[in-house]
Design an enzyme around this catalytic site. Structure first.
Site, short mmCIF file in Angstrom:
data_model
loop_
_atom_site.label_atom_id
_atom_site.label_comp_id
_atom_site.label_asym_id
_atom_site.label_seq_id
_atom_site.Cartn_x
_atom_site.Cartn_y
_atom_site.Cartn_z
N LYS A 83 0.81 -1.10 -0.05
CA LYS A 83 0.16 -0.02 0.11
C LYS A 83 0.80 1.27 -0.01
O LYS A 83 1.95 1.29 0.87
CB LYS A 83 -0.90 0.00 1.34
CG LYS A 83 -2.10 0.58 1.08
CD LYS A 83 -2.87 0.34 2.63
CE LYS A 83 -4.35 0.93 2.60
NZ LYS A 83 -4.91 0.82 3.83
N VAL A 84 0.62 2.17 -1.04
CA VAL A 84 1.35 3.34 -1.17
C VAL A 84 0.43 4.50 -1.07
O VAL A 84 -0.49 4.71 -1.64
CB VAL A 84 2.32 3.38 -2.39
CG1 VAL A 84 3.37 2.02 -2.08
CG2 VAL A 84 1.53 3.20 -3.67
#
Ligand code: E4P
Length: 216
Positions: A83-84
């Site tokens: 997750k960015v």
């Protein structure tokens, strides 16, 4: 629509996984802090409970740092989804990770243009936060409709993962719009099973059944 649980609480994840209706899990640094568990350990445990994607979020803000953290996280299990944040550095990282087959969830999306950028960066999932959008005087579901329209216009494969869900109406609206995934706190997912008329109906049927004196 796929159902993800937005939590790092193992007991809740096990309970929902046992229904056979849980398709994945999303975590974030706040949820990890709330669990009081070690990030790597709890993520590994969650990955062992569900077969689907388990989002684990990087905390670095620069591309090199995100890549370094992603390298550590993706070794946890094959179903880890990195997750960015929806920033230039986050999307550079998304492009690099998805190019070699790693799942990426681009989080903290608050506009349709941001979602367009995430799709162009090859994101596996984009996470528009409807609850936080509503809290700030916008209509979170308008955002989901706009993203659906844009993704369909160009046949983008990025899945719309409706996040920051607060209640069952959000789930219903997301499903009507055609969102691909929703992630919600366990209490919201458990609430979807309930209806006062279902409970009342069971009560009535059992009372009448008892009168027959029969058993199955
Ligand atoms: C999504 O991946 C996020 O973890 C989450 O949905 C945020 O929800 P909140 O706004 O309730 O913190």
């Amino acid at each position: 629509m796929k159902f993800f649980a937005d939590t790092a609480e193992i007991d809740d994840i096990k309970e929902l996984a046992a229904t056979g209706l849980l398709d994945g899990v999303t975590t974030n640094p706040s949820l990890i802090a709330k669990s009081g568990r070690d990030f790597m350990e709890v993520t590994k445990e969650i990955c062992g409970i569900v077969d689907g994607p388990v989002s684990a979020e990087v905390v670095a803000l620069d591309h090199a740092g995100m890549m370094r953290e992603a390298e550590v996280l993706r070794k946890i299990a094959d179903n880890v989804c990195i997750k960015v944040p929806l920033t230039i550095e986050g999307l550079k990282t998304c492009k690099a990770l998805t190019a070699d087959g790693t799942m990426v969830n681009v989080t903290l999306c608050f506009s349709a243009n941001q979602a367009l950028l995430a799709a162009k960066a090859g994101a596996t999932f984009v996470s528009p936060f409807v609850g936080r959008h509503d809290d700030n005087g916008f209509d979170g579901m308008d955002l989901i409709s706009d993203i659906r329209l844009i993704y369909d216009n160009y046949a983008f494969e990025t899945e719309i993962l409706v996040a920051s869900i607060r209640h069952g109406v959000h789930v219903l609206q997301a499903a009507k719009i055609g969102a691909d995934v929703m992630t919600a706190p366990p209490a919201v997912i458990k609430g979807l099973f309930k209806h006062v008329l279902t409970e009342k109906g069971i009560e009535g049927f059992l009372a009448d059944w008892a009168k027959t004196g029969q058993s199955i």
